[in-house]
Design a protein around this motif. Sequence first.
Motif, mmCIF file in Angstrom:
data_model
loop_
_atom_site.group_PDB
_atom_site.id
_atom_site.type_symbol
_atom_site.label_atom_id
_atom_site.label_comp_id
_atom_site.label_asym_id
_atom_site.label_seq_id
_atom_site.Cartn_x
_atom_site.Cartn_y
_atom_site.Cartn_z
ATOM 1 N N ALA A 50 0.832 -1.212 0.000
ATOM 2 C CA ALA A 50 0.000 0.000 0.000
ATOM 3 C C ALA A 50 0.863 1.256 0.000
ATOM 4 O O ALA A 50 0.602 2.198 -0.756
ATOM 5 C CB ALA A 50 -0.932 -0.008 1.204
ATOM 6 N N GLU A 51 1.897 1.283 0.837
ATOM 7 C CA GLU A 51 2.791 2.447 0.879
ATOM 8 C C GLU A 51 3.469 2.668 -0.465
ATOM 9 O O GLU A 51 3.593 3.801 -0.927
ATOM 10 C CB GLU A 51 3.865 2.262 1.941
ATOM 11 N N LEU A 52 3.935 1.593 -1.091
ATOM 12 C CA LEU A 52 4.598 1.703 -2.380
ATOM 13 C C LEU A 52 3.664 2.303 -3.427
ATOM 14 O O LEU A 52 4.027 3.238 -4.149
ATOM 15 C CB LEU A 52 5.090 0.331 -2.846
ATOM 16 N N VAL A 110 1.929 -0.040 -10.147
ATOM 17 C CA VAL A 110 0.515 0.051 -9.758
ATOM 18 C C VAL A 110 -0.296 -0.963 -10.547
ATOM 19 O O VAL A 110 -1.110 -1.696 -9.989
ATOM 20 C CB VAL A 110 -0.029 1.488 -9.950
ATOM 21 N N GLN A 111 -0.057 -1.037 -11.840
ATOM 22 C CA GLN A 111 -0.782 -1.986 -12.698
ATOM 23 C C GLN A 111 -0.547 -3.422 -12.254
ATOM 24 O O GLN A 111 -1.475 -4.238 -12.247
ATOM 25 C CB GLN A 111 -0.321 -1.804 -14.146
ATOM 26 N N GLU A 112 0.663 -3.754 -11.871
ATOM 27 C CA GLU A 112 1.000 -5.126 -11.501
ATOM 28 C C GLU A 112 0.526 -5.514 -10.103
ATOM 29 O O GLU A 112 0.168 -6.663 -9.873
ATOM 30 C CB GLU A 112 2.518 -5.343 -11.600
ATOM 31 N N LEU A 113 0.523 -4.579 -9.152
ATOM 32 C CA LEU A 113 0.262 -4.917 -7.757
ATOM 33 C C LEU A 113 -1.164 -4.623 -7.286
ATOM 34 O O LEU A 113 -1.624 -5.218 -6.315
ATOM 35 C CB LEU A 113 1.256 -4.193 -6.845
ATOM 36 N N ALA A 114 -1.848 -3.710 -7.946
ATOM 37 C CA ALA A 114 -3.204 -3.338 -7.516
ATOM 38 C C ALA A 114 -4.232 -4.298 -8.115
ATOM 39 O O ALA A 114 -4.015 -4.899 -9.171
ATOM 40 C CB ALA A 114 -3.523 -1.911 -7.952
ATOM 41 N N ARG A 115 -5.357 -4.422 -7.421
ATOM 42 C CA ARG A 115 -6.485 -5.214 -7.937
ATOM 43 C C ARG A 115 -7.061 -4.541 -9.172
ATOM 44 O O ARG A 115 -7.458 -5.194 -10.137
ATOM 45 C CB ARG A 115 -7.553 -5.317 -6.845
#
Length: 134
Positions: A50-52, A110-115
């Motif tokens: 989340a911080e990243l 963001v694209q890789e880690l977010a839902r």
Amino acid sequence: MHQAILTCSLTDTASVGTILPPVASSVRQARALTRSELASRGLTDHEGTAELLVSELVTNALRYAACAVRLSLSFRGDTLHCEVEDTSLGPSVVRGAREEDESGRGLLLVQELARAWGRRDSRVGKVVWFELGL
């Protein structure tokens, strides 16, 4: 120091928001607010990701809009919804960075880690947002 504004609605959603000035230390403030909000809900397992992601959106907004930005964190069930609003109308583009590039990977992360994530126009510019499963 950031000025946080807490609001709650009847739909089990809690939100916190702040205005961050256009200075480098605002990224640190955004991470601290994120960490604090997750800790207050016992969600420290998701703190790093989340911080990243918050850091990447705030950094992009400060770099390309060069103005104060609004950060909003909402907790909806098992999802963190983050929005960063700035006055820039420029696109939010995922671009590939070369190995020697020092930047250009933020939205790719963001694209890789977010839902889910996206961009929409706002009254004053644009909002870039992401959702992270908790």
